[in-house]
Design an enzyme around this catalytic site. Sequence first.
Site, PDB file in Angstrom:
ATOM      1  N   SER A  74     -59.256  47.313  29.557  1.00  0.00           N
ATOM      2  CA  SER A  74     -60.368  48.259  29.741  1.00  0.00           C
ATOM      3  C   SER A  74     -60.911  48.700  28.400  1.00  0.00           C
ATOM      4  O   SER A  74     -62.019  49.215  28.326  1.00  0.00           O
ATOM      5  CB  SER A  74     -59.886  49.530  30.440  1.00  0.00           C
ATOM      6  OG  SER A  74     -59.107  49.246  31.530  1.00  0.00           O
ATOM      7  N   HIS A  84     -62.445  42.054  34.240  1.00  0.00           N
ATOM      8  CA  HIS A  84     -61.928  43.423  34.347  1.00  0.00           C
ATOM      9  C   HIS A  84     -61.944  43.925  35.789  1.00  0.00           C
ATOM     10  O   HIS A  84     -63.000  44.069  36.404  1.00  0.00           O
ATOM     11  CB  HIS A  84     -62.776  44.340  33.436  1.00  0.00           C
ATOM     12  CG  HIS A  84     -62.324  45.746  33.434  1.00  0.00           C
ATOM     13  ND1 HIS A  84     -63.162  46.823  33.596  1.00  0.00           N
ATOM     14  CD2 HIS A  84     -61.078  46.283  33.288  1.00  0.00           C
ATOM     15  CE1 HIS A  84     -62.464  47.936  33.552  1.00  0.00           C
ATOM     16  NE2 HIS A  84     -61.199  47.636  33.373  1.00  0.00           N
ATOM     17  N   GLU A  87     -65.701  43.029  36.634  1.00  0.00           N
ATOM     18  CA  GLU A  87     -66.680  42.788  35.569  1.00  0.00           C
ATOM     19  C   GLU A  87     -66.271  41.538  34.775  1.00  0.00           C
ATOM     20  O   GLU A  87     -65.124  41.436  34.332  1.00  0.00           O
ATOM     21  CB  GLU A  87     -66.738  43.999  34.621  1.00  0.00           C
ATOM     22  CG  GLU A  87     -67.247  45.248  35.312  1.00  0.00           C
ATOM     23  CD  GLU A  87     -67.086  46.511  34.477  1.00  0.00           C
ATOM     24  OE1 GLU A  87     -67.934  47.414  34.596  1.00  0.00           O
ATOM     25  OE2 GLU A  87     -66.100  46.625  33.712  1.00  0.00           O
ATOM     26  N   ASN A 129     -66.751  51.729  33.689  1.00  0.00           N
ATOM     27  CA  ASN A 129     -65.950  52.748  32.986  1.00  0.00           C
ATOM     28  C   ASN A 129     -66.799  53.586  32.043  1.00  0.00           C
ATOM     29  O   ASN A 129     -66.516  54.759  31.812  1.00  0.00           O
ATOM     30  CB  ASN A 129     -64.837  52.095  32.164  1.00  0.00           C
ATOM     31  CG  ASN A 129     -63.599  51.824  32.996  1.00  0.00           C
ATOM     32  OD1 ASN A 129     -63.568  52.169  34.175  1.00  0.00           O
ATOM     33  ND2 ASN A 129     -62.604  51.207  32.407  1.00  0.00           N
TER      34      ASN A 129
HETATM   35  N1  CAA Z   1     -52.961  50.383  46.137  1.00  0.00           N
HETATM   36  C1  CAA Z   1     -53.365  49.449  47.030  1.00  0.00           C
HETATM   37  N2  CAA Z   1     -54.022  49.755  48.147  1.00  0.00           N
HETATM   38  C2  CAA Z   1     -54.303  51.045  48.375  1.00  0.00           C
HETATM   39  C3  CAA Z   1     -53.927  52.078  47.481  1.00  0.00           C
HETATM   40  C4  CAA Z   1     -53.240  51.707  46.321  1.00  0.00           C
HETATM   41  N3  CAA Z   1     -52.859  52.577  45.389  1.00  0.00           N
HETATM   42  N4  CAA Z   1     -54.349  53.259  47.990  1.00  0.00           N
HETATM   43  C5  CAA Z   1     -54.959  52.979  49.160  1.00  0.00           C
HETATM   44  N5  CAA Z   1     -54.927  51.654  49.374  1.00  0.00           N
HETATM   45  C6  CAA Z   1     -55.487  50.940  50.495  1.00  0.00           C
HETATM   46  C7  CAA Z   1     -54.907  51.386  51.799  1.00  0.00           C
HETATM   47  O1  CAA Z   1     -53.730  50.675  52.101  1.00  0.00           O
HETATM   48  C8  CAA Z   1     -56.029  51.083  52.756  1.00  0.00           C
HETATM   49  O2  CAA Z   1     -56.028  49.711  53.024  1.00  0.00           O
HETATM   50  P1  CAA Z   1     -56.605  49.145  54.422  1.00  0.00           P
HETATM   51  O3  CAA Z   1     -58.064  49.488  54.452  1.00  0.00           O
HETATM   52  O4  CAA Z   1     -56.363  47.667  54.325  1.00  0.00           O
HETATM   53  O5  CAA Z   1     -55.834  49.802  55.476  1.00  0.00           O
HETATM   54  C9  CAA Z   1     -57.308  51.349  51.938  1.00  0.00           C
HETATM   55  O6  CAA Z   1     -56.883  51.269  50.564  1.00  0.00           O
HETATM   56  C10 CAA Z   1     -57.890  52.695  52.220  1.00  0.00           C
HETATM   57  O7  CAA Z   1     -56.852  53.639  51.949  1.00  0.00           O
HETATM   58  P2  CAA Z   1     -56.679  55.021  52.729  1.00  0.00           P
HETATM   59  O8  CAA Z   1     -57.262  54.899  54.090  1.00  0.00           O
HETATM   60  O9  CAA Z   1     -55.258  55.453  52.588  1.00  0.00           O
HETATM   61  O10 CAA Z   1     -57.453  56.042  51.831  1.00  0.00           O
HETATM   62  P3  CAA Z   1     -58.938  56.130  51.420  1.00  0.00           P
HETATM   63  O11 CAA Z   1     -59.860  55.635  52.471  1.00  0.00           O
HETATM   64  O12 CAA Z   1     -59.062  57.501  50.897  1.00  0.00           O
HETATM   65  O13 CAA Z   1     -59.059  55.100  50.182  1.00  0.00           O
HETATM   66  C11 CAA Z   1     -59.042  54.632  47.884  1.00  0.00           C
HETATM   67  C12 CAA Z   1     -58.236  55.177  49.048  1.00  0.00           C
HETATM   68  C13 CAA Z   1     -59.379  53.155  48.144  1.00  0.00           C
HETATM   69  C14 CAA Z   1     -58.154  54.735  46.643  1.00  0.00           C
HETATM   70  C15 CAA Z   1     -60.384  55.464  47.773  1.00  0.00           C
HETATM   71  O14 CAA Z   1     -60.079  56.817  47.676  1.00  0.00           O
HETATM   72  C16 CAA Z   1     -61.219  55.064  46.585  1.00  0.00           C
HETATM   73  O15 CAA Z   1     -61.979  54.106  46.622  1.00  0.00           O
HETATM   74  N6  CAA Z   1     -61.106  55.855  45.481  1.00  0.00           N
HETATM   75  C17 CAA Z   1     -61.852  55.583  44.246  1.00  0.00           C
HETATM   76  C18 CAA Z   1     -61.118  54.547  43.437  1.00  0.00           C
HETATM   77  C19 CAA Z   1     -61.832  54.223  42.166  1.00  0.00           C
HETATM   78  O16 CAA Z   1     -62.885  54.743  41.816  1.00  0.00           O
HETATM   79  N7  CAA Z   1     -61.248  53.303  41.372  1.00  0.00           N
HETATM   80  C20 CAA Z   1     -61.774  52.928  40.072  1.00  0.00           C
HETATM   81  C21 CAA Z   1     -61.008  53.667  39.029  1.00  0.00           C
HETATM   82  S1  CAA Z   1     -61.529  53.246  37.374  1.00  0.00           S
HETATM   83  C22 CAA Z   1     -60.677  51.845  37.025  1.00  0.00           C
HETATM   84  O17 CAA Z   1     -59.846  51.379  37.733  1.00  0.00           O
HETATM   85  C23 CAA Z   1     -61.065  51.156  35.770  1.00  0.00           C
HETATM   86  C24 CAA Z   1     -60.117  51.191  34.685  1.00  0.00           C
HETATM   87  O18 CAA Z   1     -60.271  50.368  33.786  1.00  0.00           O
HETATM   88  C25 CAA Z   1     -59.062  52.202  34.577  1.00  0.00           C
END
Ligand code: CAA
Length: 292
Positions: free
Chosen positions: A123, A144, A156, A195
């Site tokens: 990242s 990424h 990305e 990001n």
């Molecule tokens: N690992 C893997 N799968 C996960 C998980 C995790 N930590 N947390 C949730 N899931 C899965 C669940 O198992 C579920 O899967 P199914 O649809 O197959 O059943 C799905 O995600 C939805 O989960 P939930 O119903 O429990 O919860 P939710 O609807 O609130 O979704 C979330 C959880 C997907 C994390 C959602 O809250 C979300 O999209 N959050 C934003 C995440 C985001 O912005 N990520 C980018 C971060 S920045 C980055 O990553 C870049 C970097 O370089 C650091």
Amino acid sequence: MTVHEIRKVCVVGAGTMGAQIAQQVALAGYPVSLFSRSQERLDAAVKSNARLLAKRVEKGKLDAADSEAALSRVSTTTDLAEAARDVDMVIESVAEERDTKRHICQQLDAATSPTAIIASNSSTMASSFFADCISHDERLLNVHFFNPALVMQLVEVVRGPHTSDEVVDTCMDFVRRIGKTPVLVAKETYGFIANRILFIAMQEAFGLVEEGYVSMEDADLAVKNGLNWPMGPFELADLVGLDVTEDILSQGHLQTGEERWKPTAILTGHTTRGELGRKTGKGFYEYARVGP
Ligand code: CAA
């Protein structure tokens, strides 16, 4: 090399990102060798992926036989040369430490064929940081992923000044093949696209709370209900990890020289106490259960 010539993939690093990237690639039918220096980390990655796929099976989203097959396509090893042997693509996802990544790149250069694609999931470091470690650097770029990698759609594909058009095209196709949506970042810039937008927005939220305009809980509510983000910035920082968040911000500060990236006390207070978010059970919020 075209995407049809990619037959086997190696993922280097079995942390939260590497583990799920390996599983996503295996779900698409590719054999994957997953490397970590630590057997314990490899075991944890396999266990966590099995748990996540079992949930999909329970919910009827994945066939039990397909889940078994996808899990068995990931082999693990603590020997990097063995992991990288005969692969057509490597996705490097080790800790965000420049010397570590450079050392890994040097080892990969020795262990891979000169046409194997070397993709970094970093990242904070564009592939130019490692270009002098890789012979035939036209095969080097950033690919990424986002956390959680099994769920987030975006990948990305970041072209370095050294990357060939063919390698960029192959990686765009590969990302589609593994069921994700690629965006092409045409030239290297700090934070790439998502990001760069996200972490500056997080800085705004941290500043508003620090300066007493709003509570952390209300800032999260505002962003979720006013902007329809699935998580507020404080919840998201806890998911990403406060150490990773701090690292992305301080590298942004260092690499761009811009004050807006500088980590502030609201974040560093937690990281110095070892409160790193969900993975330690406490970050901005407290969590009953440790882990993803
Ligand atoms: N690992 C893997 N799968 C996960 C998980 C995790 N930590 N947390 C949730 N899931 C899965 C669940 O198992 C579920 O899967 P199914 O649809 O197959 O059943 C799905 O995600 C939805 O989960 P939930 O119903 O429990 O919860 P939710 O609807 O609130 O979704 C979330 C959880 C997907 C994390 C959602 O809250 C979300 O999209 N959050 C934003 C995440 C985001 O912005 N990520 C980018 C971060 S920045 C980055 O990553 C870049 C970097 O370089 C650091």
